[in-house]
Design a protein around this motif. Structure first.
Motif, PDB file in Angstrom:
ATOM      1  N   ASN A   1      -0.212  -0.509   0.259  1.00  0.00           N
ATOM      2  CA  ASN A   1       0.850   0.298  -0.338  1.00  0.00           C
ATOM      3  C   ASN A   1       0.359   1.037  -1.585  1.00  0.00           C
ATOM      4  OD1 ASN A   1       2.702  -0.437   1.597  1.00  0.00           O
ATOM      5  ND2 ASN A   1       3.619  -2.084   0.393  1.00  0.00           N
ATOM      6  N   ALA A   2      -0.536   0.416  -2.334  1.00  0.00           N
ATOM      7  CA  ALA A   2      -1.066   1.068  -3.537  1.00  0.00           C
ATOM      8  C   ALA A   2      -1.838   2.337  -3.182  1.00  0.00           C
ATOM      9  CB  ALA A   2      -1.961   0.097  -4.304  1.00  0.00           C
ATOM     10  N   ARG A   3      -2.434   2.362  -1.977  1.00  0.00           N
ATOM     11  CA  ARG A   3      -3.171   3.540  -1.529  1.00  0.00           C
ATOM     12  C   ARG A   3      -2.262   4.548  -0.813  1.00  0.00           C
ATOM     13  NH1 ARG A   3      -6.430  -0.676   0.316  1.00  0.00           N
ATOM     14  NH2 ARG A   3      -5.828  -0.261   2.483  1.00  0.00           N
ATOM     15  N   SER A   4      -1.246   4.041  -0.131  1.00  0.00           N
ATOM     16  CA  SER A   4      -0.440   4.891   0.754  1.00  0.00           C
ATOM     17  C   SER A   4       0.797   5.470   0.092  1.00  0.00           C
ATOM     18  CB  SER A   4      -0.017   4.091   1.996  1.00  0.00           C
ATOM     19  OG  SER A   4      -1.142   3.730   2.755  1.00  0.00           O
ATOM     20  N   PHE A   5       1.145   4.989  -1.091  1.00  0.00           N
ATOM     21  CA  PHE A   5       2.340   5.474  -1.787  1.00  0.00           C
ATOM     22  C   PHE A   5       1.978   5.807  -3.233  1.00  0.00           C
ATOM     23  CE2 PHE A   5       3.828   3.031   1.749  1.00  0.00           C
ATOM     24  CZ  PHE A   5       4.955   3.685   2.193  1.00  0.00           C
ATOM     25  N   THR A   6       2.534   6.916  -3.724  1.00  0.00           N
ATOM     26  CA  THR A   6       2.332   7.263  -5.127  1.00  0.00           C
ATOM     27  C   THR A   6       3.230   6.384  -5.992  1.00  0.00           C
ATOM     28  OG1 THR A   6       4.078   8.943  -5.111  1.00  0.00           O
ATOM     29  CG2 THR A   6       1.861   9.648  -4.456  1.00  0.00           C
TER      30      THR A   6
END
Length: 548
Positions: A412-417
């Motif tokens: 999620n840290a990579r896929s969401f701002t």
């Protein structure tokens, strides 16, 4: 965030949730109530055609009540999770709504999944129940898979089988269509509309599918709006030959869109044109949804038989991947199809071409977003906005786009701002009229010595050749340039075909004449008869790369 929100799922920030309620997007209805309402409004309408069996809305609702009641007697209860891996059969909808009615979270596995994927779902969720068929394609034995999963997962206590149950429980014994007094049924324990209703699967091309938590509120908003955009009504009959658990099949507008308006789903287990055309005629189907890979055999049979059956449909939807412009043109011009392109994702955002759009918009774009509150960003590699009409990375947030995958904090840290935009992995451009054009996937972009090649652009050019049936462009490693490109081509053979070497030379010259830059012309062209596909109906490029 409510203190009972599903652990491991990311809730919508309260200020956004409040806005979506105030605007009427989220109406506080859960999926169990959704079915009840349709059963009350359309009790005698046919909801499902399944083989020779017809099921009305009233019968469907009764069967769901019966199934929920009998499942509760096995000790299944609110808060449990269950993997559902059922074929295109009415039992899928009965089990799905029964689990919802009990407050149990279905995990939407596809029939093509095997031990690697299914076992991962149990590991991630500690699901206590598994619903599957006895046999699948090529006589695959799901009961053997169930045994494997049970041995590997102590949490799996209950296994229900559609067909020959062997030592397990029978799904057909869980329900009937006979009315019982209300007090004979278990009371609904469905979660509230703001809670996670079920776990859908990501359709990405890498690794094990990630789990997508969809709430009742956000999912039903997309269903209602999709049904309006697709102009469905009580007379609509949707042919369902794609996997029923796929997000496209469920909600774009899908079976749930049909159930919302009181229409009928016509279930087919075989997407071949022979079987599908027979179902269209038998049930007077009005709408059908396909992935691009299925379009070619349909139009080839229609052309071969001089059959105008596709022109009888109110709408043929094509989604799941980009439809080649030349194929879209052929559908409209040659087969008189009322075409609707669909670009969406199980994580949320869905775009549709509209019926009142001009021909160019329907052929060359993937249409407009559902909601005015679908926020879209198109950014470069440094997260800076690109110029209007330029290609960039698609990011989105909105009233039916998730804020995070289930139990996936690192991902999620990579896929969401930080402000909640989802990085879709798609390369797109936005036209002046607001229409979106899909140009490929960022991970599929080929870096040939510093020159970036969008696979979609080259594939679109190749498919315009009259003898190219299907094409996929992939990267292959190269010591000097880092990557080169290889095109896999399915070729329409003719009696006077040249050798494969001459064909390759012809295609390269064709692309040069088409106007492609030299560096975009494939370094290698390989001809194959059959393409591999993922469980989601997309060409499996990872498998193709292994063949290099």
């Amino acid at each position: 965030m409510p203190n009972h929100y599903l652990k491991g799922a990311v809730a919508y920030p309260e200020e956004f949730a409040q806005k979506y309620r105030e605007k009427g997007y989220w109406i506080g209805q859960n999926l169990s109530e959704f079915l009840h309402v349709s059963a009350e409004k359309f009790p005698n309408n046919i909801a499902i055609y399944c083989g020779d069996q017809t099921i009305s809305y009233q019968q469907l609702n009764i069967a769901v009540d019966a199934c929920a009641t009998r499942l509760s007697k096995y000790g299944l209860q609110a808060g449990d999770q269950a993997v559902v891996q059922l074929p295109n059969h009415h039992a899928f909808y009965i089990v799905f709504f029964a689990l919802i009615r009990l407050g149990i979270l279905p995990i939407m596995s596809l029939s093509a999944h095997r031990f690697s994927e299914v076992n991962s779902f149990f590991k991630q969720t500690q699901a206590c129940a598994y619903f599957c068929a006895d046999f699948g394609a090529q006589k695959f034995d799901y009961r053997a898979l169930a045994r494997q999963c049970q041995d590997a997962n102590p949490s799996l206590k209950h296994i229900f089988i559609l067909g020959d149950a062997a030592e397990f429980e029978s799904i057909s014994a869980l329900y009937d269509f006979d009315t019982q007094p209300p007090d004979k049924y278990v009371a609904s324990q469905a979660s509230s509309a703001d809670q996670v209703a079920f776990l859908q699967l990501s359709g990405g091309s890498t690794g094990i599918p990630k789990l997508i938590p969809r709430t009742h509120d956000d999912y039903l908003y997309s269903v209602r709006e999709s049904a309006k955009i697709c102009e469905l009504n009580q007379t609509s009959r949707l042919l369902m030959v794609l996997p029923v658990a796929h997000n496209f099949s469920m909600s774009s507008a899908g079976a749930l869109g049909i159930f919302y308006v009181g229409g009928a789903v016509v279930l087919g287990t075989d997407p071949s044109p022979e079987t599908s055309f027979a179902l269209i005629r038998k049930y007077q189907v009005t709408d059908a949804c396909l992935v691009p890979a299925l379009v070619h055999p349909w139009i080839e049979k229609a052309a071969r038989d001089q059959d105008d059956i596709l022109s009888t449909l109110h709408c043929l939807q094509v989604g799941g991947a980009r439809l080649a412009d030349v194929v879209a043109t052929r559908l409209i011009d040659e087969f008189k199809v009322s075409l609707q392109q669909v670009f969406g994702m199980a994580e949320g955002l869905v775009n549709y071409t509209r019926f009142d759009m001009n021909k160019a918009q329907i052929i060359y774009t993937q249409g407009l977003k559902i909601s005015e509150d679908d926020e879209i960003l198109v950014l470069d590699d440094e997260d800076r906005p690109v110029a209007q009409g330029a290609i960039g990375h698609l990011l989105t947030r909105g009233p039916y786009t998730i804020r995070g995958y289930y139990q996936a904090e690192e991902h999620n840290a990579r896929s969401f701002t930080q402000d909640g935009f989802y990085r879709t992995g798609d390369l797109v451009r936005i036209l002046d009229d607001g229409c979106i054009v899909v140009e490929g996937r960022s991970k599929e972009q080929i870096n040939r010595g510093g020159e970036k090649i969008a696979t979609e652009e080259v594939e679109q050019a190749l498919i315009t050749h009259p003898q190219v049936k299907l094409v996929a462009l992939v990267a292959m490693p190269d010591e000097l340039l880092g990557e080169k490109s290889c095109a896999f081509v399915s070729w329409q053979t003719q009696h006077d075909d040249p050798s494969e070497i001459r064909r390759s030379l012809m295609l390269r010259q064709y692309l040069k004449d088409y106007g492609l830059a030299q560096y975009k012309i494939p370094d290698s062209i390989q001809f194959i008869e059959h393409f591999p596909y993922t469980a989601f109906g997309k060409i499996d490029k990872k498998t193709l790369i292994k063949q290099l």
